[in-house]
Structure formats: structure tokens, C-alpha cells
Design a protein around this motif. Sequence first.
Motif, PDB file in Angstrom:
ATOM      1  N   GLY A   1       0.862  -1.274   0.090  1.00  0.00           N
ATOM      2  CA  GLY A   1      -0.042   0.021   0.173  1.00  0.00           C
ATOM      3  C   GLY A   1       1.042   1.267   0.007  1.00  0.00           C
ATOM      4  O   GLY A   1       0.240   2.308  -0.065  1.00  0.00           O
ATOM      5  N   ILE A   2       2.133   1.058  -0.100  1.00  0.00           N
ATOM      6  CA  ILE A   2       3.033   2.281   0.114  1.00  0.00           C
ATOM      7  C   ILE A   2       3.743   2.647  -1.382  1.00  0.00           C
ATOM      8  O   ILE A   2       4.108   1.690  -2.052  1.00  0.00           O
ATOM      9  CB  ILE A   2       4.141   2.330   0.921  1.00  0.00           C
ATOM     10  CG1 ILE A   2       3.458   2.563   2.458  1.00  0.00           C
ATOM     11  CG2 ILE A   2       5.219   3.265   0.806  1.00  0.00           C
ATOM     12  CD1 ILE A   2       4.449   2.614   3.592  1.00  0.00           C
TER      13      ILE A   2
ATOM     14  N   GLU B   1      -2.647   4.461   0.629  1.00  0.00           N
ATOM     15  CA  GLU B   1      -4.133   4.552  -0.288  1.00  0.00           C
ATOM     16  C   GLU B   1      -4.848   5.764  -0.013  1.00  0.00           C
ATOM     17  O   GLU B   1      -4.629   6.625   0.607  1.00  0.00           O
ATOM     18  CB  GLU B   1      -4.908   3.324   0.319  1.00  0.00           C
ATOM     19  CG  GLU B   1      -5.502   3.756   1.930  1.00  0.00           C
ATOM     20  CD  GLU B   1      -6.054   2.650   2.675  1.00  0.00           C
ATOM     21  OE1 GLU B   1      -7.066   2.912   3.394  1.00  0.00           O
ATOM     22  OE2 GLU B   1      -5.895   1.405   2.376  1.00  0.00           O
ATOM     23  N   ALA B   2      -5.696   5.930  -1.295  1.00  0.00           N
ATOM     24  CA  ALA B   2      -6.349   7.276  -1.682  1.00  0.00           C
ATOM     25  C   ALA B   2      -7.066   7.552  -0.716  1.00  0.00           C
ATOM     26  O   ALA B   2      -7.992   7.029   0.079  1.00  0.00           O
ATOM     27  CB  ALA B   2      -7.245   7.013  -2.835  1.00  0.00           C
ATOM     28  N   GLY B   3      -6.786   8.845   0.014  1.00  0.00           N
ATOM     29  CA  GLY B   3      -7.737   9.594   0.893  1.00  0.00           C
ATOM     30  C   GLY B   3      -7.062   8.785   2.462  1.00  0.00           C
ATOM     31  O   GLY B   3      -7.855   9.398   3.550  1.00  0.00           O
ATOM     32  N   GLY B   4      -6.131   8.133   2.602  1.00  0.00           N
ATOM     33  CA  GLY B   4      -5.783   7.400   3.622  1.00  0.00           C
ATOM     34  C   GLY B   4      -4.801   7.984   4.593  1.00  0.00           C
ATOM     35  O   GLY B   4      -4.550   7.428   5.668  1.00  0.00           O
TER      36      GLY B   4
ATOM     37  N   VAL C   1       2.025  11.324   3.143  1.00  0.00           N
ATOM     38  CA  VAL C   1       2.701  11.413   4.510  1.00  0.00           C
ATOM     39  C   VAL C   1       4.198  11.730   4.313  1.00  0.00           C
ATOM     40  O   VAL C   1       4.948  11.687   3.425  1.00  0.00           O
ATOM     41  CB  VAL C   1       2.653  10.009   4.882  1.00  0.00           C
ATOM     42  CG1 VAL C   1       3.200   9.983   6.220  1.00  0.00           C
ATOM     43  CG2 VAL C   1       0.949   9.494   5.108  1.00  0.00           C
ATOM     44  N   ARG C   2       4.797  12.465   5.385  1.00  0.00           N
ATOM     45  CA  ARG C   2       5.922  13.161   5.431  1.00  0.00           C
ATOM     46  C   ARG C   2       6.693  12.421   6.922  1.00  0.00           C
ATOM     47  O   ARG C   2       6.079  12.594   7.778  1.00  0.00           O
ATOM     48  CB  ARG C   2       6.019  14.549   5.531  1.00  0.00           C
ATOM     49  CG  ARG C   2       7.317  15.208   5.422  1.00  0.00           C
ATOM     50  CD  ARG C   2       7.410  16.592   5.714  1.00  0.00           C
ATOM     51  NE  ARG C   2       7.239  16.912   6.922  1.00  0.00           N
ATOM     52  CZ  ARG C   2       7.390  18.404   7.326  1.00  0.00           C
ATOM     53  NH1 ARG C   2       7.635  19.059   6.487  1.00  0.00           N
ATOM     54  NH2 ARG C   2       7.222  18.721   8.604  1.00  0.00           N
ATOM     55  N   ALA C   3       7.799  12.103   6.542  1.00  0.00           N
ATOM     56  CA  ALA C   3       8.526  11.816   7.857  1.00  0.00           C
ATOM     57  C   ALA C   3       9.972  12.668   7.672  1.00  0.00           C
ATOM     58  O   ALA C   3      10.558  12.610   6.574  1.00  0.00           O
ATOM     59  CB  ALA C   3       9.009  10.213   7.774  1.00  0.00           C
ATOM     60  N   VAL C   4      10.478  13.120   8.934  1.00  0.00           N
ATOM     61  CA  VAL C   4      11.425  14.037   8.864  1.00  0.00           C
ATOM     62  C   VAL C   4      12.513  13.372   9.909  1.00  0.00           C
ATOM     63  O   VAL C   4      12.234  13.238  10.954  1.00  0.00           O
ATOM     64  CB  VAL C   4      11.381  15.354   9.088  1.00  0.00           C
ATOM     65  CG1 VAL C   4      12.517  16.180   8.803  1.00  0.00           C
ATOM     66  CG2 VAL C   4      10.244  15.768   8.352  1.00  0.00           C
ATOM     67  N   THR C   5      13.758  13.220   9.454  1.00  0.00           N
ATOM     68  CA  THR C   5      14.930  12.500  10.354  1.00  0.00           C
ATOM     69  C   THR C   5      15.401  13.864  11.074  1.00  0.00           C
ATOM     70  O   THR C   5      15.758  14.932  10.369  1.00  0.00           O
ATOM     71  CB  THR C   5      15.947  11.821   9.400  1.00  0.00           C
ATOM     72  OG1 THR C   5      16.483  12.428   8.699  1.00  0.00           O
ATOM     73  CG2 THR C   5      15.106  10.347   8.927  1.00  0.00           C
TER      74      THR C   5
END
Length: 351
Positions: free
Chosen positions: A275-276, A293-296, A319-323
Motif C-alpha cells: 500500500g505504500i 491508499e487514496a484518502g488514507g 505522508v511526510r517523515a523527517v529525520t
Amino acid sequence: MTVADFIDLASDTKTRPTAAMRAAMAAAEVGDERAHEDPSVNRLLERCAALLGKEAAVFLPSGTMANEIALAVHCRPGDAVLCDATSHLIGFEGGGPAALAGVMIEPIAGRRGIFDASALRAAIRADVPHAPRQRLVVAEQTSNLGGGAVWPRATLDEVAATAHEARLATHMDGARLLNACIASGVAAAEHARGWDSVWIDFSKGLGAPGGAVLAGTRAFCDEAFRIKLRWGGAMRQSGIIAAACEYALDHHVERLAEDHANARRFAGLIAGAAGITIAADDVQTNLVYFDVEAGGAGAFVAALQARGVRMVAMGPSRVRAVTHLDVDAGAIERAAAVVRALCEEKRRNAS
């Protein structure tokens, strides 16, 4: 779950001062910064002006204030600012360009937050009375919504030259400029050499509790200081914060490479999870964007947080992830494992 177990990848602004940085703050020599009498602030400004290749600099509470003051110095109410459509100026400063400087934003459609000289030429028009006067061109280095993409120096040079040929001023939003320096091996002054004003942020990857430095010509900085006072940005004995910023310059710049390596590692670990969708090869610095997934996205980040990992939804599916320096390689491994486990759980439930 303890606080120590929680993995916060929401932003590099989530960093906390290290014990050594706190000690430097406690030992800082201070004075009245509003009267230019704080020795720690003055030393930081001299250092940052040299780092950025500019005549002078101004110490400010935040990077947003640096951007907004730069607009107010370069422009007059009713003027137009050209920048990428994904710029921080547009989406994350509370309408400040309109409310504070009274300017209009004319967005340029770039790629990953970066536009080239030809795109700028296409956006520049003749100066006519019935249209807003175009006054300023802005580049964001690195591009946040571009996934931490680094503007190539050649592109920066060409865009700045094109702007100046059209008698437009240039401003660099350098919130993560030092990330770009570490990723590219190009010095900050070289990135900023064609740009009339530029700033760097200390509260992101550098780990200070606050502070930004805006640099430019002496005349620009004199006017910037005037607006800083008008907008309530004077901080009096702000050497306490400046000491944290100087400590960061001494100890936290080179280590940004660790954040970049952790971001690439994280992207590689979650690539292929059910799903990613992620372009892992696009990760250049410390920002990792991926789609679910769309809208998720909202439900996805809520489920992650319930499992001890915080990220941010940046759109319906993004989605964002920041180190950053508070998240080590081991935490990255654990965070990726949580993401993969959540994806597998969602896959099983769907089937």
C-alpha cells in the motif's frame, strides 16, 4: 510506552537542545540585543554574514519572520512575488505575505519545488500600470514540499541572473540551506552568491530551540532591523539563544549527513511495503515523502502514532517523515518496522 520509546518524525523542529547546548546557553555572555549590545548575538551575526557571503545580518526569533521581513524590505504593498507554487511562503506562513507586506504571490509551476530560468522568463511580464509590479523572486533551499530536493547551484545562478536582468530582487528561503550544503558539498555562500537576501534556520536540523539569521547588504539589514522592531521581534538578552545557534554551527552541521543517511535508510526499508508508494531514489536530504491508499493519510498517521511513531499527513494520501538529531539509526529501524507491520495488518484486513 515511555517518552524515550516514542519516535517523533513529524519534523526536524521537534529537536530538543542537547545537554552540551544547554550548558553553552547557560554560560552565554549577554547584553541588550535591541541596542546591539549582546556580544553573543553580535558574534553570531558576524559569523553568519561571512558564512552566507553577505555584508551584514540580523538575528530573528524565527525563519517565518525572516521570510516576512525580507518581503517587506524588498517590496511595497501591491507588488508581486514570484516563487514556486509549493513554497513555504504560500502554504505555511498564515497568509503573512498579504497580511504583513501586502504583496501578491504569483506561483510558478516547478518540479519538486524547483523552477528554472526559462520558467521564470515565461512568468515575467512587462511593467504595466494595470498589473501588480513584479518585484521579487524567491527560491526555497531545500524545497520542503519537493521532498527536500536541493536546488542545483547552476539553476540558482541562472534564476538569479534572469531575475536581475529583469530588475527583480532575489531572496532565498534557506530554512534547510545547510542540509543542501552537506548534500551537495557546496558552501552556503556559493548557494547564496546571486541572491540579495538569504537566511538560515537554527531550530530545525541544527537543533537549537529557536532563532534564525537573515543576511544581505548593510542597507537591507538596517531596514530589516527597523521592521523587526516594528513587529516585536527584539529579544533583549537573546545571547542565550544565540549561544545555542553558535553551538549548533560548531557541532551540528556536519552531522546533518547522518540525518540524510537515516532518511535514505528509512525510505529503502519501507519501499515495497503493501500500500505504500515511494520514490526512494528521490531522497536527497532529511525529508521522506510517500503515498498511502487514496484518502488514507490521516488514518495512517493516527494509527502510527498509536503505535509510538509520529509522522504528518501532507495531503489526502501523502505522508511526510523527517529525520533529525533526536532520532538515531536504531529508531529509524524501529519506525520502519512499525510502518511495515501496519501495512501488513491493513493488507490482511483488506483480504
